[in-house]
Design a protein around this motif. Structure first.
Motif, mmCIF file in Angstrom:
data_model
loop_
_atom_site.group_PDB
_atom_site.id
_atom_site.type_symbol
_atom_site.label_atom_id
_atom_site.label_comp_id
_atom_site.label_asym_id
_atom_site.label_seq_id
_atom_site.Cartn_x
_atom_site.Cartn_y
_atom_site.Cartn_z
ATOM 1 N N THR A 18 0.835 -1.210 0.000
ATOM 2 C CA THR A 18 0.000 0.000 0.000
ATOM 3 C C THR A 18 0.867 1.256 0.000
ATOM 4 O O THR A 18 0.570 2.219 -0.708
ATOM 5 N N THR A 19 1.954 1.234 0.757
ATOM 6 C CA THR A 19 2.866 2.382 0.800
ATOM 7 C C THR A 19 3.572 2.537 -0.544
ATOM 8 O O THR A 19 3.714 3.654 -1.063
ATOM 9 N N CYS A 53 1.339 4.218 -3.112
ATOM 10 C CA CYS A 53 1.194 5.663 -2.887
ATOM 11 C C CYS A 53 2.449 6.425 -3.328
ATOM 12 O O CYS A 53 2.355 7.499 -3.923
ATOM 13 N N ILE A 61 2.315 7.565 6.018
ATOM 14 C CA ILE A 61 1.478 6.445 5.558
ATOM 15 C C ILE A 61 1.562 5.287 6.559
ATOM 16 O O ILE A 61 0.546 4.669 6.905
ATOM 17 N N SER A 62 2.770 5.006 7.052
ATOM 18 C CA SER A 62 2.911 3.892 8.006
ATOM 19 C C SER A 62 2.205 4.207 9.324
ATOM 20 O O SER A 62 1.672 3.312 9.981
ATOM 21 N N ASP A 114 -1.333 3.388 8.695
ATOM 22 C CA ASP A 114 -1.474 1.930 8.686
ATOM 23 C C ASP A 114 -1.440 1.357 10.100
ATOM 24 O O ASP A 114 -2.188 0.434 10.417
#
Length: 163
Positions: A39-40, A43, A61-62, A65
């Protein structure tokens, strides 16, 4: 190198330190992106900027998550709690049904027993052992009613007629 529980920017710093000047920025970027979650990666591949800017964005982003994982953890325990509650509600329903059936059977048995007792009494009263109907058996000459078959006879010797 693996990301593990490190922040993406920490992984990048380690990779830069280990690679030194021997590694180009583009190769470092490619190797670093491969270690990040899918997912990262999706992006960041759409983003432009320096590798340091991408690292800061990957950290954000993490964090998102990780919050999502915490929510998932809560929802897993919530699922367990819900399962427990459903089980307890079902047990209560079973116990309530048992109690309801027990009280129905008790009321039915009381009703049938009281009916059978009253019928038995009525049957005894209806015809006494001497052959008299209930009224003559209980009231004798003063009886105002009579039910056939009644063997009560008046003092004149005639059989009493039913009213």
């Amino acid at each position: 190198m693996r990301l593990g529980d490190k922040r993406p920017s920490m992984l990048l710093n380690e990779m830069q330190r280990l690679g030194g000047m021997a590694c180009s920025t583009q190769l470092l970027k490619t190797l670093w992106l491969q270690q990040l979650p899918v997912t990262t990666q999706s992006c960041l591949t759409m983003s432009t900027g320096t590798i340091e800017e991408l690292a800061r964005l990957a950290d954000k982003i993490s964090e998102i998550d990780q919050q999502r994982m915490i929510v998932n953890t809560v929802s897993e325990s919530t699922t367990e709690i819900l399962k427990t509650l459903v089980k307890e509600v079902n047990e209560l329903k079973v116990a309530a049904n048992r109690n309801d059936n027990r009280s129905r059977s008790l009321s039915t048995s009381k009703t049938s027993r009281s009916r059978s007792v009253s019928r038995a009494r009525y049957g005894k009263w209806r015809m006494g052992e001497n052959g008299y109907c209930f009224y003559h058996d209980n009231f004798g000459k003063k009886a105002r009613k009579c039910v056939d078959p009644c063997e009560y006879t008046t003092s004149k010797g005639n059989q009493h007629e039913g009213n």
